[in-house]
Design a protein around this motif. Structure first.
Motif, PDB file in Angstrom:
ATOM      1  N   UNK A 227       1.070  -1.486   0.564  1.00 42.88           N
ATOM      2  CA  UNK A 227      -0.158   0.226   0.030  1.00 42.88           C
ATOM      3  C   UNK A 227       1.215   1.324   0.165  1.00 42.88           C
ATOM      4  N   UNK A 228       1.942   1.591   0.186  1.00 38.23           N
ATOM      5  CA  UNK A 228       3.187   2.452   0.083  1.00 38.23           C
ATOM      6  C   UNK A 228       3.781   2.234  -1.371  1.00 38.23           C
ATOM      7  N   UNK A 229       3.709   1.795  -2.391  1.00 40.71           N
ATOM      8  CA  UNK A 229       4.686   0.965  -3.214  1.00 40.71           C
ATOM      9  C   UNK A 229       4.224   2.144  -3.927  1.00 40.71           C
ATOM     10  N   UNK A 230       2.885   2.335  -4.040  1.00 37.46           N
ATOM     11  CA  UNK A 230       2.265   3.366  -5.821  1.00 37.46           C
ATOM     12  C   UNK A 230       3.100   5.316  -5.131  1.00 37.46           C
ATOM     13  N   UNK A 231       3.230   5.076  -3.946  1.00 39.66           N
ATOM     14  CA  UNK A 231       4.154   6.770  -3.539  1.00 39.66           C
ATOM     15  C   UNK A 231       5.177   6.546  -3.798  1.00 39.66           C
ATOM     16  N   UNK A 232       5.908   5.206  -3.717  1.00 39.13           N
ATOM     17  CA  UNK A 232       7.207   5.180  -3.796  1.00 39.13           C
ATOM     18  C   UNK A 232       7.680   5.778  -5.982  1.00 39.13           C
ATOM     19  N   UNK A 233       9.245   6.941  -5.542  1.00 33.93           N
ATOM     20  CA  UNK A 233       9.819   6.607  -6.632  1.00 33.93           C
ATOM     21  C   UNK A 233      10.320   5.307  -7.168  1.00 33.93           C
ATOM     22  N   UNK A 234      11.394   5.717  -8.203  1.00 32.40           N
ATOM     23  CA  UNK A 234      11.904   4.395  -8.759  1.00 32.40           C
ATOM     24  C   UNK A 234      13.692   4.817  -8.926  1.00 32.40           C
ATOM     25  N   UNK A 235      14.082   3.807  -8.351  1.00 35.59           N
ATOM     26  CA  UNK A 235      15.848   3.868  -8.371  1.00 35.59           C
ATOM     27  C   UNK A 235      16.444   4.070  -9.949  1.00 35.59           C
ATOM     28  N   UNK A 236      16.852   4.623  -9.604  1.00 39.39           N
ATOM     29  CA  UNK A 236      17.874   5.062 -11.158  1.00 39.39           C
ATOM     30  C   UNK A 236      19.110   5.076 -11.297  1.00 39.39           C
ATOM     31  N   UNK A 237      20.139   3.681 -10.781  1.00 31.93           N
ATOM     32  CA  UNK A 237      21.793   3.765 -10.418  1.00 31.93           C
ATOM     33  C   UNK A 237      22.458   4.887 -11.397  1.00 31.93           C
ATOM     34  N   UNK A 238      22.189   4.084 -12.742  1.00 29.35           N
ATOM     35  CA  UNK A 238      23.389   4.665 -13.959  1.00 29.35           C
ATOM     36  C   UNK A 238      22.567   4.772 -14.920  1.00 29.35           C
TER      37      UNK A 238
END
Length: 487
Positions: A227-238
């Motif tokens: 239920x928190x995932x919809x608010x989360x940014x995605x990681x972009x390591x490179x």
């Protein structure tokens, strides 16, 4: 007032100053949009503290590359190592309430695990040492786990047992003698709280810190609940490429596991500012906060006195936070964080009620520095830009002139012209150096400085040349060349 804040935001996002190859010199101003693209960073969240309160919080860009979901002030980012000072607040609350003692052997609190003995020697470490990174423990940081990985328990992490992907956490130097950053040490402190309170760690943090500070968009739960995932940014390591699985999981929650927003972290800063100002605290007393922001002491290897845990450049280690800037208006506390595909920085000026939190869903630390420089100019923060070095007038520049040789045969020719000093090396044209004292000089054209040595009679005998390398978290690597004067 609203219009004024909007104008400030516009000035901030249109005045980012890129670093150049020369120290203290910056390129032409860039816009935030330009630099997000330049650094392959999809999104950024900024919260600004001014006059002891959050003045504004804003998201820019998107949560994931090539999508349209915009970053807002409620978008979750991984705080990475900023998890540590927030965790330190939980420890200090228990200390304040008499449940823990900063200077007690942690093995007296631990029941499910113990700091390992080495041969027949059982090291004694304390919470004070764990929070100030002086416990002599191993494991600097944690790489995290893919969402598809089997996750280790904290005891497996501490023991370095599969499926943990880091080594055993153990003492390999004498505790209390010097600073060495250790996420492993923070994980030991995490287990102290779990063993003491007999609750899941995320619940401990929610009750002790997050709820009292109104950090409603923050959690230490790992993995992040659905239920928190919809608010989360995605990681972009490179290069702006989304991390497979969106983000890594960090079971080492106290060290790296906090999901939060720039606004919620700014609430931490505001609370500490209010307490230091003498206003009624939410939980932590002024004495507790001052202890967290006080230089911690380590035992000297010589003499009976103790010295502070210093990091150079006027910085020191407190309990959970780092701090610097001397006394008065320039004093600030801070912490940075870097997880796979996320970086963040929190910087707060303790006595003037200013600061900011900046969070990215990329690993581009330099973009944070550019934003901080823009905020510095807009809000008149003290001592962020390097002060111009004072230049004195030499009365006897010719006394430095001569040929200087290293043991390997490298030659430097020092000449004076109209009381100005120049150095020639190999086939390079003469390079002017400017004096800040009778023995210290620097070049404006390159990142190089020199210092001279005198004998008992006042004659110049040697010269040391230093060329500064990459600066990371204000720690600099110097290449020094010492040359003896000939004749």
């Amino acid at each position: 007032m609203l219009q004024s804040i909007e104008q400030r935001i516009e000035r901030v996002i249109n005045n980012l100053l890129p670093a150049t190859a020369l120290e203290g010199k910056f390129g032409l101003p860039k816009t935030l949009d330009e630099q997000l693209a330049h650094y392959h960073t999809p999104g950024i969240s900024i919260a600004v503290i001014n006059d002891f309160e959050i003045e504004w919080a804003r998201g820019f860009g998107v949560c994931e590359d090539r999508t349209t979901r915009e970053v807002t002030p409620n978008t979750l980012f991984q705080a990475a190592s900023i998890s540590k000072p927030v965790f330190a607040l939980a420890v200090m609350r228990l200390v304040q309430e008499g449940c823990l003692n900063l200077d007690e052997d942690v093995n007296n609190y631990l029941t499910s695990w113990r700091v390992p003995a080495i041969a027949l020697w059982q090291p004694r470490i304390t919470l004070r040492q764990l929070l100030s990174h002086t416990a002599g423990l191993t494991v600097h940081g944690f790489p995290g786990y893919a969402n598809s990985d089997l996750l280790p328990t904290i005891l497996q992490v501490l023991n370095g047992e599969p499926p943990a992907n880091t080594d055993k956490v153990e003492v390999n130097i004498i505790p209390g003698l010097h600073y060495r950053y250790s996420g492993g040490g923070t994980t030991v402190a995490q287990q102290v709280l779990v063993d003491l309170l007999k609750q899941p760690f995320p619940e401990i943090m929610r009750e002790l810190v997050l709820d009292p500070l109104g950090m409603t968009n923050s959690t230490y739960k790992q993995p992040l609940p659905n239920d928190w995932l919809a608010k989360a940014a995605t990681a972009h390591p490179f290069s702006g490429i989304p991390l497979e699985g969106k983000h890594h999981v960090y079971p080492e929650m106290a060290a790296a596991g906090l999901w939060t927003t720039a606004s919620d972290l700014a609430k931490v800063g505001v609370e500490l500012l209010r307490v230091l100002r003498g206003l009624s605290p939410t939980v932590w007393s002024k004495e507790t906060v001052e202890e967290m922001l006080r230089p911690q002491q380590i035992e000297q290897t010589q003499g009976a006195n103790s010295e502070f845990v210093g990091l150079g450049n006027g910085l020191f280690v407190g309990l959970g936070f780092f701090a610097g800037g001397g006394v008065g208006d320039g004093f600030y506390f801070f912490h940075s964080g870097k997880n796979e595909g996320f970086v963040a920085l929190m910087r707060v000026y303790a006595h003037i009620g200013k600061g900011a939190v900046v969070m990215l869903n990329s690993n581009e630390v330099e973009l944070i520095q550019e934003v901080m420089r823009s905020l510095t100019l807009e809000y008149d923060w003290p001592d962020v830009f390097e002060k111009e070095k004072p230049i004195i007038t030499l009365s006897q520049a010719e006394s430095y002139s001569g040929l200087y040789l290293t043991k390997s045969g490298l030659q430097f020719k020092v000449v004076s012209q109209d009381e100005n000093l120049f150095i020639q090396c190999h086939q390079q044209p003469p390079l002017e150096f400017f004096p800040t004292s009778e023995l210290e000089f620097f070049a404006k054209a390159v990142n190089t400085s020199i210092s001279f040595e005198k004998d008992d009679t006042g004659n110049i005998t040697a010269m040391t040349l230093s060329q500064v390398g990459v600066m990371i978290l204000r720690q600099q690597a110097d290449k020094q060349i010492r040359a003896e004067r000939q004749g």
